[in-house]
Design an enzyme around this catalytic site. Structure first.
Site, PDB file in Angstrom:
ATOM      1  N   ALA A   3      38.503  43.380  48.525  1.00  0.00           N
ATOM      2  CA  ALA A   3      37.198  43.763  47.981  1.00  0.00           C
ATOM      3  C   ALA A   3      37.258  43.893  46.463  1.00  0.00           C
ATOM      4  O   ALA A   3      36.329  43.489  45.752  1.00  0.00           O
ATOM      5  CB  ALA A   3      36.726  45.070  48.618  1.00  0.00           C
ATOM      6  N   TYR A   4      38.344  44.463  45.963  1.00  0.00           N
ATOM      7  CA  TYR A   4      38.523  44.595  44.513  1.00  0.00           C
ATOM      8  C   TYR A   4      38.469  43.231  43.848  1.00  0.00           C
ATOM      9  O   TYR A   4      37.735  43.019  42.868  1.00  0.00           O
ATOM     10  CB  TYR A   4      39.851  45.287  44.225  1.00  0.00           C
ATOM     11  CG  TYR A   4      40.264  45.267  42.768  1.00  0.00           C
ATOM     12  CD1 TYR A   4      39.793  46.232  41.890  1.00  0.00           C
ATOM     13  CD2 TYR A   4      41.116  44.280  42.276  1.00  0.00           C
ATOM     14  CE1 TYR A   4      40.161  46.217  40.549  1.00  0.00           C
ATOM     15  CE2 TYR A   4      41.492  44.257  40.947  1.00  0.00           C
ATOM     16  CZ  TYR A   4      41.010  45.224  40.088  1.00  0.00           C
ATOM     17  OH  TYR A   4      41.380  45.190  38.766  1.00  0.00           O
ATOM     18  N   SER A   5      39.238  42.280  44.368  1.00  0.00           N
ATOM     19  CA  SER A   5      39.281  40.950  43.764  1.00  0.00           C
ATOM     20  C   SER A   5      37.928  40.267  43.826  1.00  0.00           C
ATOM     21  O   SER A   5      37.502  39.620  42.859  1.00  0.00           O
ATOM     22  CB  SER A   5      40.334  40.091  44.486  1.00  0.00           C
ATOM     23  OG  SER A   5      41.627  40.646  44.345  1.00  0.00           O
ATOM     24  N   ASP A  62      40.004  40.627  36.000  1.00  0.00           N
ATOM     25  CA  ASP A  62      41.366  40.782  36.497  1.00  0.00           C
ATOM     26  C   ASP A  62      41.983  39.416  36.762  1.00  0.00           C
ATOM     27  O   ASP A  62      41.273  38.460  37.100  1.00  0.00           O
ATOM     28  CB  ASP A  62      41.372  41.612  37.787  1.00  0.00           C
ATOM     29  CG  ASP A  62      42.746  42.151  38.147  1.00  0.00           C
ATOM     30  OD1 ASP A  62      43.546  41.394  38.736  1.00  0.00           O
ATOM     31  OD2 ASP A  62      43.029  43.323  37.851  1.00  0.00           O
TER      32      ASP A  62
END
Length: 237
Positions: free
Chosen positions: A148-150, A136
C-alpha cells in the site's frame, strides 16, 4: 518580501532538516506536524509558523487549507514531505485500513492541498513557484512488504505529472524519489550493511542530499513534471 514555503511533516528527520536549512537561509517557512516532537519549540524559535495537521483526518486538512488561505496571500512552494510507513500484516489495521491511510497521507491530502492552494502559488511574487512531492525508490520497483505504501507513493508521483500539466507555466511540479537517506538509531549493523550493499554508492547520504535536490528544483527555471532519483545507483544493481 518573498512568499513562504510550506513543508508538510516538518517536525523530524528530512522535513525538519529542510525547514531548518531554509529558515537559516532567510526563507519564510510554514510547517505541519502530526504529533508533538522535541524539535517543534526550536522551529518556533526560528520563526517557523507551525500547524498541527493529521492528514488522515479530513477536518484537519480542511482547517489547514482555511488557515493558509486566510493568513497567507501567496506561497513560494509546497514540499510534500509528510509520510507514513506501515507494512501489511504488521499492525492492528486491516489491509483496507492500511491502504486508506497510505493513500490519504501520500495522495489525497497532497491532491487537496495542490488544488486549494494553487491560487496562492500563482500569486508568488517570484517569477515561478514550486510543488515538490517526496516519493520513494519503491515507486518503480514495488515492495512485497509495503504494498500500500508503494502504491500510494506511485500515486503521489503521478500527481506531480498531472499538476505539472495543470499549473504550468506559473508553477513547476516535480518529485524526488529517495531510497536510503538516513538510518534510524535502532537499526542493527547487519541491516545497515545489507541496505548499503544494495547501491552502487554504498553510503548513507544524509538529509543534505534531499536538500540539495530541493534547492536544485526550486532554482531551476526549466524542469517540471520530472522525478529526481536519489538512489546511489541502486536501480543498476
Amino acid at each position: 518580501m518573498s512568499a513562504p514555503v510550506l513543508i508538510t511533516g516538518a517536525a523530524k528527520r528530512i522535513g525538519l532538516f529542510i525547514a531548518r536549512s531554509l529558515r537559516e537561509q532567510g526563507v519564510e517557512v510554514i510547517g505541519t506536524y502530526r504529533r508533538q516532537q522535541p524539535a517543534l519549540g526550536e522551529l518556533e524559535a526560528m520563526g517557523v509558523q507551525l500547524y498541527h495537521c493529521d492528514f488522515c483526518e479530513s477536518d484537519h486538512v480542511h482547517r489547514l487549507i482555511d488557515s493558509l488561505q486566510r493568513y497567507h496571500p501567496a506561497l513560494r512552494g509546497i514540499i510534500h514531505n509528510a509520510s507514513d510507513w506501515i507494512a501489511e500484516g504488521q499492525s492492528e489495521l486491516s489491509p483496507e485500513q492500511v491502504m486508506e491511510r497510505m493513500m490519504r497521507v501520500h495522495a489525497y491530502a497532497p491532491y487537496q492541498l495542490n488544488l486549494a492552494l494553487a491560487p496562492l502559488l500563482r500569486n508568488c511574487p517570484d517569477s515561478v513557484a514550486d510543488i515538490i512531492h517526496i516519493t520513494d525508490f519503491a515507486v518503480d520497483k514495488g515492495s512485497k512488504h509495503h504494498i500500500a505504501y508503494s502504491a500510494s507513493k506511485a500515486a503521489s508521483e503521478n500527481l506531480s505529472r498531472s499538476f505539472a500539466r495543470l499549473l504550468a507555466p506559473q508553477v513547476k511540479v516535480n518529485s524526488i524519489a529517495p531510497s536510503l537517506i538516513l538510518f534510524n538509531e535502532g537499526d542493527s549493523d547487519d541491516y545497515r550493511e545489507h541496505t548499503l550493499a544494495k547501491a552502487l554508492l554504498p553510503r548513507e547520504p544524509g538529509e543534505a542530499e534531499v536538500l540539495h535536490a530541493v534547492t536544485y528544483l526550486m532554482e531551476s527555471r526549466y524542469v517540471t513534471g520530472r522525478t529526481l532519483h536519489l538512489d546511489g545507483g541502486r536501480h543498476l544493481k
